[in-house]
Design a protein around this motif. Structure first.
Motif, PDB file in Angstrom:
ATOM      1  N   LEU A   1       0.913  -1.200   0.152  1.00  9.88           N
ATOM      2  CA  LEU A   1       0.031   0.072   0.095  1.00  9.88           C
ATOM      3  C   LEU A   1       0.755   1.506   0.132  1.00  9.88           C
ATOM      4  O   LEU A   1       1.781   1.324   0.836  1.00  9.88           O
ATOM      5  CB  LEU A   1      -1.046   0.012   1.182  1.00  9.88           C
ATOM      6  CG  LEU A   1      -1.776   1.283   1.292  1.00  9.88           C
ATOM      7  CD1 LEU A   1      -2.741   1.441   0.502  1.00  9.88           C
ATOM      8  CD2 LEU A   1      -2.430   1.179   2.885  1.00  9.88           C
ATOM      9  N   LYS A   2       0.689   2.122  -0.982  1.00  9.91           N
ATOM     10  CA  LYS A   2       1.384   3.486  -0.912  1.00  9.91           C
ATOM     11  C   LYS A   2       0.782   4.400   0.260  1.00  9.91           C
ATOM     12  O   LYS A   2      -0.637   4.754  -0.044  1.00  9.91           O
ATOM     13  CB  LYS A   2       1.254   3.974  -2.323  1.00  9.91           C
ATOM     14  CG  LYS A   2       2.021   5.391  -2.364  1.00  9.91           C
ATOM     15  CD  LYS A   2       1.584   6.071  -3.586  1.00  9.91           C
ATOM     16  CE  LYS A   2       2.373   5.420  -4.926  1.00  9.91           C
ATOM     17  NZ  LYS A   2       2.525   6.436  -6.138  1.00  9.91           N
ATOM     18  N   ILE A   3       1.595   4.976   0.963  1.00 11.84           N
ATOM     19  CA  ILE A   3       1.013   5.957   2.158  1.00 11.84           C
ATOM     20  C   ILE A   3       1.537   7.286   1.736  1.00 11.84           C
ATOM     21  O   ILE A   3       1.024   8.198   2.207  1.00 11.84           O
ATOM     22  CB  ILE A   3       1.070   5.402   3.419  1.00 11.84           C
ATOM     23  CG1 ILE A   3       2.681   5.291   3.470  1.00 11.84           C
ATOM     24  CG2 ILE A   3       0.504   3.904   3.696  1.00 11.84           C
ATOM     25  CD1 ILE A   3       3.096   5.075   5.204  1.00 11.84           C
ATOM     26  N   LEU A   4       2.720   7.382   0.801  1.00 13.41           N
ATOM     27  CA  LEU A   4       3.135   8.821   0.688  1.00 13.41           C
ATOM     28  C   LEU A   4       3.942   8.691  -0.507  1.00 13.41           C
ATOM     29  O   LEU A   4       4.565   7.805  -1.114  1.00 13.41           O
ATOM     30  CB  LEU A   4       4.246   8.966   1.810  1.00 13.41           C
ATOM     31  CG  LEU A   4       3.796   9.716   2.972  1.00 13.41           C
ATOM     32  CD1 LEU A   4       5.180   9.883   4.097  1.00 13.41           C
ATOM     33  CD2 LEU A   4       3.027  11.005   2.607  1.00 13.41           C
ATOM     34  N   ASP A   5       3.564   9.764  -1.297  1.00 16.90           N
ATOM     35  CA  ASP A   5       4.200   9.969  -2.781  1.00 16.90           C
ATOM     36  C   ASP A   5       5.653  10.597  -2.476  1.00 16.90           C
ATOM     37  O   ASP A   5       5.822  11.241  -1.505  1.00 16.90           O
ATOM     38  CB  ASP A   5       3.323  10.880  -3.667  1.00 16.90           C
ATOM     39  CG  ASP A   5       2.181  10.178  -4.093  1.00 16.90           C
ATOM     40  OD1 ASP A   5       2.226   8.927  -4.386  1.00 16.90           O
ATOM     41  OD2 ASP A   5       1.043  10.736  -4.009  1.00 16.90           O
TER      42      ASP A   5
END
Length: 230
Positions: free
Chosen positions: A226-230
């Motif tokens: 899961l991506k939580i920050l770009d």
């Protein structure tokens, strides 16, 4: 560059501990993780793995699992889970791989974020919280403070915390962990440990008092980082 999370990999390449005994969705789960990981994550991305990485009982047995993690793209930070019996001296482990760091009583930097954390423990509840549990709970609170305060002392204000255990009990009541997060202005908290839909429903998720919580057990994420920050 981005930050992704996925926990509770429960790898067992070096020991006989198949995960499919916990349900058909666990069949070849490592292959699902690998496929999704490679499709999503680049070399410069960071992946946080909040515990229960390997079923191994010692570091020698765990090396095949750690090599598997090493073979995947991205930089990785690991903390200890309740099943990570192989966990050894962090000084020793942090010399093993250039792309894998082990977090305990310290912190790491990714761009302007300080990545802090500790294993955690079960929070006080109505059905089981012994004096032994209280002792470990208080020790883990101390370790969390050591990690966060080291980052704050060095001037970091953007704080991201990873633990293995959930930050509350199953009733989602405030705990000393959540109080620490709110007091220090922690932006995001990731954790794992919980498995199965009934358990997922007992995990704090989303925003609460200015802190955003993510449940990141690999089965909760359907084996997809899961991506939580770009």
């Amino acid at each position: 560059m981005a930050i992704y999370v996925i926990g509770d990999l429960h790898l067992s390449f070096g020991v006989d501990k198949p995960m499919d005994i916990f349900g058909a969705h666990w069949v070849n789960h490592h292959e699902k993780i690998r496929k999704n990981w490679i499709n999503l994550i680049n070399h410069n991305d960071l992946v946080l793995i909040p515990g229960d990485t390997s079923w191994a009982m010692n570091l020698d047995e765990a090396m095949v699992d750690l090599e598997w993690v090493h073979s995947l793209p991205g930089q990785k930070i690991l903390i200890r889970g309740n099943h990570d019996y192989w966990w050894s001296s962090v000084t020793k482990m942090n010399r093993l791989f250039e792309d894998i760091k082990f977090l305990q009583n310290n912190y790491f930097i990714y761009e302007n974020y300080a990545i802090c954390g500790t294993r955690g423990w079960i929070c006080p509840n109505d059905y089981k919280f012994t004096e032994h549990d209280k002792k470990i709970y208080e020790r883990e609170l101390h370790r969390l403070k050591l990690s966060i305060e080291a980052a704050v002392k060095d001037g970091y204000k953007e704080l991201l915390v990873m633990t293995h255990y959930p930050p509350t009990n199953d009733k989602l009541q405030p705990s000393e962990f959540t109080k620490i997060y709110e007091a220090y202005g922690v932006k995001k908290v990731i954790y794992g440990h919980l498995h199965g839909k009934e358990s997922f429903d007992g995990g704090l998720q989303g925003e609460k008092n200015g802190v955003y919580y993510y449940l990141t057990s690999c089965d909760a994420l359907e084996f997809k980082p899961l991506k939580i920050l770009d």
